[in-house]
Scaffold this active site. Structure first.
Site, PDB file in Angstrom:
ATOM      1  N   THR A 199      -4.917   5.124 -22.055  1.00 53.05           N
ATOM      2  CA  THR A 199      -4.700   3.924 -21.486  1.00 53.05           C
ATOM      3  C   THR A 199      -3.092   3.558 -21.772  1.00 53.05           C
ATOM      4  O   THR A 199      -2.352   4.104 -22.630  1.00 53.05           O
ATOM      5  CB  THR A 199      -5.745   2.905 -21.901  1.00 53.05           C
ATOM      6  OG1 THR A 199      -5.606   3.219 -23.256  1.00 53.05           O
ATOM      7  CG2 THR A 199      -6.906   3.097 -21.308  1.00 53.05           C
TER       8      THR A 199
ATOM      9  N   ARG B 227      -2.744  -3.113 -18.224  1.00 53.42           N
ATOM     10  CA  ARG B 227      -3.870  -2.445 -18.119  1.00 53.42           C
ATOM     11  C   ARG B 227      -3.876  -1.242 -17.110  1.00 53.42           C
ATOM     12  O   ARG B 227      -4.041  -1.586 -15.828  1.00 53.42           O
ATOM     13  CB  ARG B 227      -5.225  -3.508 -17.761  1.00 53.42           C
ATOM     14  CG  ARG B 227      -5.374  -4.545 -18.628  1.00 53.42           C
ATOM     15  CD  ARG B 227      -6.601  -5.122 -18.561  1.00 53.42           C
ATOM     16  NE  ARG B 227      -7.804  -4.268 -19.415  1.00 53.42           N
ATOM     17  CZ  ARG B 227      -8.049  -4.471 -20.620  1.00 53.42           C
ATOM     18  NH1 ARG B 227      -7.449  -5.249 -21.305  1.00 53.42           N
ATOM     19  NH2 ARG B 227      -8.802  -3.656 -21.158  1.00 53.42           N
TER      20      ARG B 227
ATOM     21  N   TYR C 218       0.876  -1.122   0.073  1.00 53.95           N
ATOM     22  CA  TYR C 218       0.005  -0.106   0.228  1.00 53.95           C
ATOM     23  C   TYR C 218       0.874   1.047  -0.069  1.00 53.95           C
ATOM     24  O   TYR C 218       1.756   1.289   0.620  1.00 53.95           O
ATOM     25  CB  TYR C 218      -0.790  -0.115   1.362  1.00 53.95           C
ATOM     26  CG  TYR C 218      -2.349  -0.329   1.026  1.00 53.95           C
ATOM     27  CD1 TYR C 218      -2.991   0.364   0.011  1.00 53.95           C
ATOM     28  CD2 TYR C 218      -2.882  -1.064   1.703  1.00 53.95           C
ATOM     29  CE1 TYR C 218      -4.243   0.223  -0.292  1.00 53.95           C
ATOM     30  CE2 TYR C 218      -4.215  -1.432   1.380  1.00 53.95           C
ATOM     31  CZ  TYR C 218      -4.980  -0.752   0.462  1.00 53.95           C
ATOM     32  OH  TYR C 218      -6.271  -1.298  -0.041  1.00 53.95           O
TER      33      TYR C 218
ATOM     34  N   GLU D   6      -0.747   4.837  -0.350  1.00 62.99           N
ATOM     35  CA  GLU D   6      -1.552   5.969  -1.097  1.00 62.99           C
ATOM     36  C   GLU D   6      -0.520   7.282  -0.809  1.00 62.99           C
ATOM     37  O   GLU D   6       0.350   7.383  -0.075  1.00 62.99           O
ATOM     38  CB  GLU D   6      -2.509   6.115   0.145  1.00 62.99           C
ATOM     39  CG  GLU D   6      -3.640   5.582  -0.560  1.00 62.99           C
ATOM     40  CD  GLU D   6      -4.285   4.437   0.626  1.00 62.99           C
ATOM     41  OE1 GLU D   6      -3.318   3.881   0.816  1.00 62.99           O
ATOM     42  OE2 GLU D   6      -5.514   4.342   0.586  1.00 62.99           O
TER      43      GLU D   6
ATOM     44  N   ASP E 239      -7.548  12.653 -25.746  1.00 53.52           N
ATOM     45  CA  ASP E 239      -7.663  11.374 -25.414  1.00 53.52           C
ATOM     46  C   ASP E 239      -6.977  10.341 -26.416  1.00 53.52           C
ATOM     47  O   ASP E 239      -7.484  10.168 -27.544  1.00 53.52           O
ATOM     48  CB  ASP E 239      -8.951  10.793 -25.185  1.00 53.52           C
ATOM     49  CG  ASP E 239      -9.094   9.424 -24.570  1.00 53.52           C
ATOM     50  OD1 ASP E 239      -8.189   8.712 -24.711  1.00 53.52           O
ATOM     51  OD2 ASP E 239     -10.196   8.957 -24.046  1.00 53.52           O
TER      52      ASP E 239
ATOM     53  N   LYS F 222      -2.960  -0.449 -25.011  1.00 54.06           N
ATOM     54  CA  LYS F 222      -3.555  -0.885 -26.239  1.00 54.06           C
ATOM     55  C   LYS F 222      -2.214  -0.840 -27.043  1.00 54.06           C
ATOM     56  O   LYS F 222      -1.579  -1.815 -26.861  1.00 54.06           O
ATOM     57  CB  LYS F 222      -4.407   0.450 -26.759  1.00 54.06           C
ATOM     58  CG  LYS F 222      -5.764   0.418 -25.829  1.00 54.06           C
ATOM     59  CD  LYS F 222      -6.709   1.304 -26.401  1.00 54.06           C
ATOM     60  CE  LYS F 222      -7.977   1.582 -25.951  1.00 54.06           C
ATOM     61  NZ  LYS F 222      -8.166   2.010 -24.391  1.00 54.06           N
TER      62      LYS F 222
HETATM   63  N1  DSN Z   1     -12.886  -0.245 -25.147  1.00 52.81           N
HETATM   64  C1  DSN Z   1     -11.888   0.681 -25.892  1.00 52.81           C
HETATM   65  C2  DSN Z   1     -11.930   0.543 -27.459  1.00 52.81           C
HETATM   66  O1  DSN Z   1     -11.972  -0.816 -27.676  1.00 52.81           O
HETATM   67  O2  DSN Z   1     -11.522   1.384 -28.152  1.00 52.81           O
HETATM   68  C3  DSN Z   1     -12.102   2.078 -25.312  1.00 52.81           C
HETATM   69  O3  DSN Z   1     -12.050   2.340 -24.179  1.00 52.81           O
END
Ligand code: DSN
Length: 435
Positions: free
Chosen positions: A229, A238, A57, A59, A203, A232
């Site tokens: 994110t 993740r 932990y 924080e 984004d 990807k």
């Molecule tokens: N789920 C993502 C996508 O497939 O584009 C977006 O958050």
């Protein structure tokens, strides 16, 4: 190493979960991962993310924790921050958001009062749930002013975006998409945001890997805030992150009495406003992924992702498949079936039965419902991570066309292609699955 040797404890202690993981790995080894938002993290990323750092932990932020024993944790988080800032040339980075939606929630908390106007692309037109969609917190707590790609061309129309912004005077403009195959012109968005006095937020969840690899413009010089994110095309665990300027150019206008600049407000929105303890195993995995993305080999990977997507698109179009925007500059393609009797859902399901895994998606000008759609979105990050090149895209295009042309009586073709795909996959090693 055989995959079963990598899970020796799980195999004995929980054979049920072990078996599920093995079955998913076998599925991934024998199918084509073409969901544009998916990829394969390296063994190094997986090892860090699966490490015992999960037990700690901490924080707070480096040098300002609410628990003892965090000296090494501080080093890990600072390393992830420094690598991330260097990768994108950002002044400030927060690596604690648990994923993209929590990151975007923190962005709102940092620069938007409830009820204020946010300009964003509806999810049905290629935006994201968090850009103001009605069933998401962002559409419930804030007022969405929608804009989107042209129904005719599929392209963003910057004159129209400017007109909407001048009329509506939003507090914030999202420039970010989940299904836009063309380059986003951040300089044009920036001049619109400047003109109307709005925060500009990118984004980049889908394209952060393209940006890190130098094959898409970087929004950081143009935007107040950038969110993403990491799992990807960037091939991390993740998770999510937020980049920002340190100072708020609208501090006097919106936060005149606040003692916190933009960077501090973002940090405070992530913790303690929205989250508790950061997931340090994941942050260690992010540090590893950011280190990998800084290598020359990642630049080559990013270039190949785009080459593969373009070549796949050209092959599909040669065979009469319509593509939204007439092709791609990025990692993704939007196959447009508005003129076909079958729906996007029919196509995605048939392709999946044939071992080609993508998702049904709305296309510009779509008249079908979002639950069926007239399109399929597919991307090349996963296949490129396996080592596929343009000649492989020709084979993939042939399979796609064979399946699509056989709908609605595609059962036999699906079976034949499924077997061919599984056989073909044996020629490649999958990062994080095969040594
Ligand atoms: N789920 C993502 C996508 O497939 O584009 C977006 O958050």
């Amino acid at each position: 190493m055989h995959s079963s040797e990598r899970f020796p404890h799980l195999k004995v202690c929980d054979p049920v979960v072990y078996d599920m993981i093995q079955r998913q790995m076998a599925y991934e080894r024998s199918t084509l991962k073409m969901i544009a938002s998916e990829n394969y993290a390296s063994f190094s990323v997986l090892e860090a993310a699966g490490s015992s750092l999960t037990n700690k932990y901490c924080e707070g932020y480096p040098s300002a924790r609410y628990y003892e024993g965090n000296e090494v944790m501080d080093e890990i988080e600072n390393l992830a921050i420094d690598r991330l800032k260097a990768l994108f040339g950002a002044e400030h980075a927060n690596v604690q958001p648990l994923s993209g939606s929590p990151a975007n929630q923190a962005v709102y908390r940092s620069i938007m009062a409830p009820g204020a106007k946010v300009m964003g692309i509806p999810v049905s037109e290629g935006g994201h749930l968090t850009h103001g969609w009605k069933v998401n917190f962002s559409g419930q707590d804030y007022l969405q002013v929608p804009f989107g790609p042209s129904r005719e061309t599929g392209l963003l129309d910057y004159d129209q975006i400017r007109e909407i912004a001048l009329r509506e005077r939003p507090r914030m403009i999202w420039c970010g998409t989940t299904a836009y195959p063309r380059t986003i012109e951040y300089d044009k968005f920036a001049s619109i945001a400047d003109e109307v006095g709005a925060y500009l937020v990118a984004d980049i969840a889908h394209i952060s890997g393209l940006i890190a690899g130098g094959v898409h413009p970087n929004p950081v010089p143009y935007c107040d805030v950038v969110s993403s994110t990491t799992h990807k095309m960037l091939r991390g665990p993740r998770s999510g992150f937020i980049l920002s300027r340190v100072n708020d150019r609208y501090q006097e206008k919106y936060y005149p009495t606040s003692k916190f600049n933009l960077a501090r407000r973002i940090d405070r929105s992530v913790f303690p406003c929205l989250q508790g303890g950061p997931h340090m195993n994941i942050i260690a995995g992010m540090a590893v992924a950011f280190g990998e993305a800084a290598q020359d080999s990642f630049k080559e990977y990013a270039q190949q992702v785009v080459k593969n997507a373009r070549h796949l698109g050209a092959c599909l179009m040669n065979d009469g498949i319509q593509l939204a925007c007439g092709g791609t500059d990025t990692h993704l393609l939007l196959l447009d079936f508005r003129a076909e009797e079958f729906t996007g859902k029919d196509a995605a399901e048939a392709l999946a039965r044939a071992g080609i895994i993508a998702n049904f998606n709305m296309v510009p000008g779509d008249e079908r419902k979002p639950t069926v759609t007239s399109g399929v979105r597919m991307g090349t990050p996963g296949l490129t991570s396996m080592g596929m090149k343009e000649n492989d895209m020709e084979q993939v295009a042939k399979w796609i066309v064979r399946v699509l042309r056989a709908i609605p009586n595609s059962g036999d073709v699906e079976k034949a292609v499924r077997a061919e795909v599984a056989d073909y996959c044996k020629n490649f090693k999958i990062p994080g699955l095969d040594d």
